[in-house]
Design an enzyme around this catalytic site. Structure first.
Site, mmCIF file in Angstrom:
data_model
loop_
_atom_site.group_PDB
_atom_site.id
_atom_site.type_symbol
_atom_site.label_atom_id
_atom_site.label_comp_id
_atom_site.label_asym_id
_atom_site.label_seq_id
_atom_site.Cartn_x
_atom_site.Cartn_y
_atom_site.Cartn_z
ATOM 1 N N ARG A 68 17.324 -3.769 -7.771
ATOM 2 C CA ARG A 68 16.105 -4.675 -7.104
ATOM 3 C C ARG A 68 16.061 -4.625 -5.700
ATOM 4 N NH1 ARG A 68 14.984 -9.700 -6.047
ATOM 5 N NH2 ARG A 68 16.396 -10.234 -8.106
ATOM 6 N N TYR A 121 -9.837 3.032 -6.506
ATOM 7 C CA TYR A 121 -8.955 3.059 -7.323
ATOM 8 C C TYR A 121 -9.278 1.267 -7.470
ATOM 9 C CZ TYR A 121 -5.448 3.524 -10.997
ATOM 10 O OH TYR A 121 -4.870 3.373 -13.051
ATOM 11 N N ASP A 193 -4.348 4.929 0.971
ATOM 12 C CA ASP A 193 -3.990 5.203 -0.299
ATOM 13 C C ASP A 193 -3.866 7.263 -0.920
ATOM 14 O OD1 ASP A 193 -3.808 6.732 -3.053
ATOM 15 O OD2 ASP A 193 -4.697 5.000 -4.067
ATOM 16 N N LYS A 218 1.420 10.822 -9.892
ATOM 17 C CA LYS A 218 -0.033 11.376 -10.174
ATOM 18 C C LYS A 218 0.999 12.944 -9.525
ATOM 19 C CE LYS A 218 -2.023 7.963 -11.418
ATOM 20 N NZ LYS A 218 -2.864 7.446 -10.739
HETATM 21 C C1 LIG Z 1 -3.633 6.541 -9.924
HETATM 22 C C2 LIG Z 1 -3.587 5.380 -9.299
HETATM 23 C C3 LIG Z 1 -2.766 4.281 -8.512
HETATM 24 C C4 LIG Z 1 -2.169 3.467 -9.784
HETATM 25 O O1 LIG Z 1 -1.231 3.951 -10.141
HETATM 26 P P1 LIG Z 1 -0.020 3.561 -11.013
HETATM 27 O O2 LIG Z 1 0.860 4.154 -11.042
HETATM 28 O O3 LIG Z 1 -1.258 4.072 -12.624
HETATM 29 O O4 LIG Z 1 -0.202 2.382 -10.611
HETATM 30 C C5 LIG Z 1 -3.373 3.985 -7.590
HETATM 31 N N1 LIG Z 1 -4.198 4.415 -6.370
HETATM 32 C C6 LIG Z 1 -5.363 6.155 -7.254
HETATM 33 C C7 LIG Z 1 -6.098 7.045 -6.166
HETATM 34 C C8 LIG Z 1 -4.871 6.255 -8.199
HETATM 35 O O5 LIG Z 1 -5.273 7.749 -8.962
#
Ligand SMILES: *Cc1c(COP(=O)(O)O)cnc(C)c1O
Length: 402
Positions: A68, A121, A193, A218
């Site tokens: 952790r 998001y 982000d 992603k």
């Molecule tokens: C998918 C996504 C998230 C969240 O990510 P997870 O791995 O599903 O928790 C946050 N911001 C954007 C722009 C995303 O496409």
């Protein structure tokens, strides 16, 4: 040993290109002779003597004390991601949302004011509009393209500005350098982000952004087989965020970290192919009579194409388009595609497509969908690495079903 940078100036890691970074950016972290970094599938780590134990327990972000707190497999991934984003360090989390929520909760307190975009998001929007306000944080939601509105929203107690670019569903961009220039002199932290762009196409830190976040689920993982998140920033911020991370506990499993490491080795190759495929498909779609409108930052028709060219070096996987047809016809079109699978997510090797209005039908009414730019004939596609001719042929066949 592969790292001979001291004796050979051309091997200086600081001058490496992304393609080299993803393969050698973690050199020297493994001490055994295996070519491939091992999965450290261990929740806890042993100390040789009391002094070593005291050090493991007390050094912040120690990679081999308790998973952790950190894990040696995470270290490999973090070393590469920090190099790609041009930040001092990186911290891994169990999901993109864990990276976002842990970062924000680490940095803001009751009485602080934060600014976020009107498009984010969905779960990020919930964090700002529903969660933070419950803990006494003041939140302003601002149109991301309106710099004057962002500046006007700044208050004496503004602590953080949350940014995201490009953003769902119509690939609207935020001028990251311009917002950073508003925030920095005032001592306001900027968080971006960068999931939709990937570090290959956009490096927010070089544009003045303090903290760069990713859903590594992603592009970074790239194969739709893991969930992970990353925070790329200075060591000072990382330590603060890490302390919150050890409290909230959204830890990345060593196995998923290893899969992520494996995915990262081919990130530049995948993103180059994805960029080329998506741009070609977007241009082709724009010329089809059954297509009403295409949204893609790489198209000259995108209202912020000049900004895209300024702050991005490629335009990513996601294209959005409106077809000529009603909800049912759009639904038929999506269902009849054979190469693009009907599934959420983006940035992986295979193409995925979503009928956006169908996805939100359970949670939004028609007025809310309109406000969020979601029309019934609107689809979002994440273009993969298939051959472009096959993608076009599949698309052409499905468009005939409209
Ligand atoms: C998918 C996504 C998230 C969240 O990510 P997870 O791995 O599903 O928790 C946050 N911001 C954007 C722009 C995303 O496409």
């Amino acid at each position: 040993m592969k790292n001979n940078s001291a004796s050979h100036p051309s091997c200086d890691p600081a001058s490496w290109h992304d393609e080299t970074c993803v393969l050698h950016g973690d050199a020297g972290l493994s001490t055994d002779s295996a070519l491939v970094a091992p999965i450290h599938y261990s929740a806890t780590f042993k100390a040789d003597d009391p002094q070593a134990f005291a050090e493991m327990a007390n050094v912040p972000r120690h990679p081999g004390f308790y998973t952790r707190y950190g894990n040696p497999t995470h270290e490999h991934v973090a070393a590469i991601l920090a190099k790609l984003e041009g930040t001092e360090t990186a911290l891994l989390t169990g999901s993109g949302m864990a990276a976002i929520s842990t970062t924000v909760l680490a940095l803001v307190s009751a009485g602080d004011h934060v600014i976020a975009q009107s498009r984010h998001y969905m779960s990020t929007t919930k964090l700002f509009e529903e969660v933070l306000v419950r803990f006494g944080v003041q939140v302003s939601i601002v149109e991301q393209t309106d710099l004057a509105a962002i500046e006007a929203a700044i208050r004496p107690n503004t602590r953080l500005i949350m940014l995201e670019s490009p953003v769902n569903p119509t690939l609207v961009l935020t001028d990251l350098a311009a917002v950073a220039a508003l925030a920095r002199p005032r001592g306001i932290l900027t968080v971006a982000d960068n999931t939709f762009a990937s570090p290959l196409n956009q490096q927010p830190h070089a544009l003045g952004i303090d903290i760069v976040l990713h859903s590594a689920t992603k592009y970074l993982g790239g194969h739709h087989d893991l969930t992970a998140g990353a925070v790329c920033c200075s060591a000072l911020h990382a330590e603060k965020i890490w302390r919150m991370h050890t409290t909230l506990g959204a830890v990345l499993s060593p196995m998923d970290a290893w899969l992520l490491l494996r995915g990262l080795r081919t990130l530049p190759l995948r993103v180059q192919r994805i960029n080329a495929n998506a741009l070609a498909l977007a241009q082709w779609l724009e010329a089809q009579p059954q297509v009403e409108q295409v949204f893609y930052p790489g198209l000259e028709s995108h209202p912020q194409h000049a900004l895209a060219q300024r702050q991005m070096t490629g335009y990513g996987a996601v294209i959005a388009f409106a077809v000529r047809g009603n909800f049912e016809a759009t639904s038929r079109f999506v269902a009849s595609l054979e190469l693009a699978t009907h599934a959420v997510s983006l940035g992986g090797v295979d193409s995925l497509i979503v009928h956006t209005a169908a996805m939100w039908a359970g949670t939004m009414n028609e007025a809310q969908m309109q406000a969020a730019d979601i029309a019934p004939n609107f689809v979002r596609m994440s273009v993969g690495v298939e051959h472009i001719d096959d993608l076009k042929a599949d698309m052409a066949r499905a468009l005939q079903k409209l």
